[in-house]
Design a protein around this motif. Sequence first.
Motif, PDB file in Angstrom:
ATOM      1  N   ARG A 281       0.833  -1.213   0.000  1.00  0.00           N
ATOM      2  CA  ARG A 281       0.000   0.000   0.000  1.00  0.00           C
ATOM      3  C   ARG A 281       0.860   1.253   0.000  1.00  0.00           C
ATOM      4  N   ILE A 282       1.928   1.245   0.803  1.00  0.00           N
ATOM      5  CA  ILE A 282       2.828   2.398   0.854  1.00  0.00           C
ATOM      6  C   ILE A 282       3.493   2.605  -0.499  1.00  0.00           C
ATOM      7  N   ASN A 283       3.925   1.518  -1.124  1.00  0.00           N
ATOM      8  CA  ASN A 283       4.554   1.623  -2.446  1.00  0.00           C
ATOM      9  C   ASN A 283       3.601   2.248  -3.467  1.00  0.00           C
ATOM     10  N   ARG A 284       2.328   1.828  -3.424  1.00  0.00           N
ATOM     11  CA  ARG A 284       1.349   2.399  -4.356  1.00  0.00           C
ATOM     12  C   ARG A 284       1.140   3.877  -4.076  1.00  0.00           C
ATOM     13  N   THR A 285       1.106   4.240  -2.803  1.00  0.00           N
ATOM     14  CA  THR A 285       0.912   5.647  -2.439  1.00  0.00           C
ATOM     15  C   THR A 285       2.089   6.496  -2.892  1.00  0.00           C
ATOM     16  N   VAL A 286       3.303   6.016  -2.609  1.00  0.00           N
ATOM     17  CA  VAL A 286       4.498   6.754  -3.007  1.00  0.00           C
ATOM     18  C   VAL A 286       4.565   6.893  -4.525  1.00  0.00           C
ATOM     19  N   GLY A 287       4.111   5.859  -5.229  1.00  0.00           N
ATOM     20  CA  GLY A 287       4.137   5.898  -6.684  1.00  0.00           C
ATOM     21  C   GLY A 287       3.228   6.956  -7.279  1.00  0.00           C
ATOM     22  N   LEU A 288       2.226   7.410  -6.527  1.00  0.00           N
ATOM     23  CA  LEU A 288       1.300   8.433  -7.004  1.00  0.00           C
ATOM     24  C   LEU A 288       1.813   9.851  -6.778  1.00  0.00           C
ATOM     25  N   ILE A 289       2.886   9.991  -5.984  1.00  0.00           N
ATOM     26  CA  ILE A 289       3.414  11.321  -5.661  1.00  0.00           C
ATOM     27  C   ILE A 289       4.621  11.616  -6.538  1.00  0.00           C
ATOM     28  N   PRO A 290       4.633  12.736  -7.252  1.00  0.00           N
ATOM     29  CA  PRO A 290       5.794  13.090  -8.077  1.00  0.00           C
ATOM     30  C   PRO A 290       7.067  13.162  -7.242  1.00  0.00           C
ATOM     31  N   ARG A 291       8.185  12.701  -7.818  1.00  0.00           N
ATOM     32  CA  ARG A 291       9.444  12.664  -7.084  1.00  0.00           C
ATOM     33  C   ARG A 291       9.855  14.049  -6.605  1.00  0.00           C
ATOM     34  N   GLU A 292       9.628  15.075  -7.426  1.00  0.00           N
ATOM     35  CA  GLU A 292      10.007  16.425  -7.022  1.00  0.00           C
ATOM     36  C   GLU A 292       9.238  16.867  -5.781  1.00  0.00           C
ATOM     37  N   GLN A 293       7.957  16.503  -5.718  1.00  0.00           N
ATOM     38  CA  GLN A 293       7.146  16.880  -4.568  1.00  0.00           C
ATOM     39  C   GLN A 293       7.603  16.157  -3.308  1.00  0.00           C
ATOM     40  N   ILE A 294       8.025  14.903  -3.457  1.00  0.00           N
ATOM     41  CA  ILE A 294       8.532  14.159  -2.306  1.00  0.00           C
ATOM     42  C   ILE A 294       9.779  14.829  -1.757  1.00  0.00           C
ATOM     43  N   GLN A 295      10.681  15.246  -2.648  1.00  0.00           N
ATOM     44  CA  GLN A 295      11.918  15.879  -2.209  1.00  0.00           C
ATOM     45  C   GLN A 295      11.667  17.231  -1.573  1.00  0.00           C
ATOM     46  N   GLU A 296      10.759  18.011  -2.137  1.00  0.00           N
ATOM     47  CA  GLU A 296      10.500  19.353  -1.615  1.00  0.00           C
ATOM     48  C   GLU A 296       9.775  19.319  -0.271  1.00  0.00           C
ATOM     49  N   SER A 297       8.874  18.351  -0.105  1.00  0.00           N
ATOM     50  CA  SER A 297       8.073  18.301   1.125  1.00  0.00           C
ATOM     51  C   SER A 297       8.772  17.566   2.257  1.00  0.00           C
ATOM     52  N   GLY A 298       9.872  16.888   1.965  1.00  0.00           N
ATOM     53  CA  GLY A 298      10.586  16.169   3.008  1.00  0.00           C
ATOM     54  C   GLY A 298       9.890  14.895   3.458  1.00  0.00           C
ATOM     55  N   ILE A 299       9.040  14.325   2.615  1.00  0.00           N
ATOM     56  CA  ILE A 299       8.362  13.077   2.955  1.00  0.00           C
ATOM     57  C   ILE A 299       9.392  11.958   3.084  1.00  0.00           C
ATOM     58  N   THR A 300       9.333  11.222   4.191  1.00  0.00           N
ATOM     59  CA  THR A 300      10.321  10.187   4.448  1.00  0.00           C
ATOM     60  C   THR A 300       9.948   8.833   3.848  1.00  0.00           C
ATOM     61  N   LEU A 301       8.732   8.697   3.344  1.00  0.00           N
ATOM     62  CA  LEU A 301       8.324   7.428   2.750  1.00  0.00           C
ATOM     63  C   LEU A 301       9.091   7.195   1.452  1.00  0.00           C
ATOM     64  N   ARG A 302       9.421   5.941   1.189  1.00  0.00           N
ATOM     65  CA  ARG A 302      10.126   5.587  -0.039  1.00  0.00           C
ATOM     66  C   ARG A 302       9.633   4.228  -0.522  1.00  0.00           C
ATOM     67  N   LYS A 303       9.766   4.010  -1.790  1.00  0.00           N
ATOM     68  CA  LYS A 303       9.353   2.740  -2.356  1.00  0.00           C
ATOM     69  C   LYS A 303      10.389   1.676  -2.049  1.00  0.00           C
ATOM     70  N   VAL A 304       9.924   0.543  -1.561  1.00  0.00           N
ATOM     71  CA  VAL A 304      10.798  -0.585  -1.232  1.00  0.00           C
ATOM     72  C   VAL A 304      10.252  -1.823  -1.929  1.00  0.00           C
ATOM     73  N   ASP A 305      11.011  -2.348  -2.872  1.00  0.00           N
ATOM     74  CA  ASP A 305      10.582  -3.553  -3.574  1.00  0.00           C
ATOM     75  C   ASP A 305      10.653  -4.754  -2.637  1.00  0.00           C
ATOM     76  N   ALA A 306       9.700  -5.651  -2.760  1.00  0.00           N
ATOM     77  CA  ALA A 306       9.654  -6.843  -1.911  1.00  0.00           C
ATOM     78  C   ALA A 306       9.389  -8.074  -2.748  1.00  0.00           C
ATOM     79  N   LEU A 307      10.043  -9.147  -2.393  1.00  0.00           N
ATOM     80  CA  LEU A 307       9.806 -10.448  -3.016  1.00  0.00           C
ATOM     81  C   LEU A 307       9.573 -11.446  -1.894  1.00  0.00           C
ATOM     82  N   ALA A 308       8.437 -12.114  -1.925  1.00  0.00           N
ATOM     83  CA  ALA A 308       8.081 -13.073  -0.878  1.00  0.00           C
ATOM     84  C   ALA A 308       8.075 -14.487  -1.443  1.00  0.00           C
ATOM     85  N   ILE A 309       8.678 -15.399  -0.694  1.00  0.00           N
ATOM     86  CA  ILE A 309       8.685 -16.815  -1.050  1.00  0.00           C
ATOM     87  C   ILE A 309       8.038 -17.580   0.089  1.00  0.00           C
ATOM     88  N   ALA A 310       7.051 -18.393  -0.231  1.00  0.00           N
ATOM     89  CA  ALA A 310       6.307 -19.130   0.789  1.00  0.00           C
ATOM     90  C   ALA A 310       6.098 -20.566   0.321  1.00  0.00           C
TER      91      ALA A 310
END
Length: 396
Positions: A281-310
């Motif tokens: 969910r966080i990855n999807r949210t971060v993906g909707l925010i332009p990178r420039e806006q993330i840098q200017e606003s100081g948002i600490t969230l970042r996209k983290v790729d995950a691979l799950a094996i079960a």
Amino acid sequence: MKETYKKPMVGLIMSGGGARAAYQVGVIKAIADMLPEGAPNPFPIICGTSAGAIIAAALAIYATHFHEGVRRVVYVWRHFRVPQVYRADPLGIAAAGMRWLVALLLGGLGRRNPHALLDRAPLRALLEERLPCQEIRASIEAGALHALSVTASGYSSGQSVTFYQGVETLAPWKRASRVGCVADITLDHLMASSAIPFIFPAVRIHREYFGDGSMRQTAPISPALHLGADRVLVIGVRHDQGTQPERLEAAEYPSLAQTAGHVLNSIFLDAIEADLERLQRINRTVGLIPREQIQESGITLRKVDALAIAPSQDLEKIAARHAHHLPRAIRFLLRGLGAFDRTGSNLVSYLLFEKPYCRELIALGYGDASARKQEILDFLGVHPAPVARQGSTDQV
């Protein structure tokens, strides 16, 4: 101290869960066989909880010789016997049962009150022989390891405490009911993190007693992110059925073993799945925010790729097939709890440290990971050797 890792930095996350962790060993073995002999450790950040903490520590200790470390881990798990993990002799089981009975009848025995169902002194002796934890620092200084973390649950504070050892630039963290503390990882941390409640005794570290790290660990992926991971490989121990299980009419009251298995599933399996959903969910949210806006606003969230094996199969059903390999005294004890009934084998799946069961789980993990070879290699960002090696690790 010079850091040799470039982004992305991959974090390995293993939650464990008693003997079920043999599946994770199989996955790690498959990954090792995908890489050329002598390839560097692909996991600069290694995070372990419960039995996963013991595997994580072994990989950290041998991070400068990744394949050798995997071979050692596989060898131990392929040759496991219950008496190497906890006392299973008739005298030991009878003595423990008698202490519980007397304590209940007399309203307690003071300082002699029983602390747990089973005695893990054999496991500590095995770890003292096999895991020289002082070598973790050498792996870090050699640049083969960025950080190792081991999570345990404090019985007094109620906090989920992640003990980490890594490069000097890492900083502690504090969140609601969970903290990260720098420490030199020792056998005490491994024993505490893998102390399944009621079954294995808690371990004192400094001023507090700690139990299994999966208790109250609401964000099992979080330690890897605090330690700097840009992507995470999560190895679980729950079979993904793909659909909601059918709700059947109960024929009888749940046995103690069924209840205990249900509790253990809640402790070991639920949090990692919920945290993966949160990360997506966080990855999807971060993906909707332009990178420039993330840098200017100081948002600490970042996209983290995950691979799950079960697991592609139900470990409870595998355990039911191998339950008869348990020592007689343990079978007698668990039979009284209903562990050999149709619905009670879940508890057995956590305690069945016997070669046939562990080897089948290792083979299952190896097969599941091998079926996703290209996906895993792309995720790790490594290139395989053109020809598969022979005998790189102990035989599955």
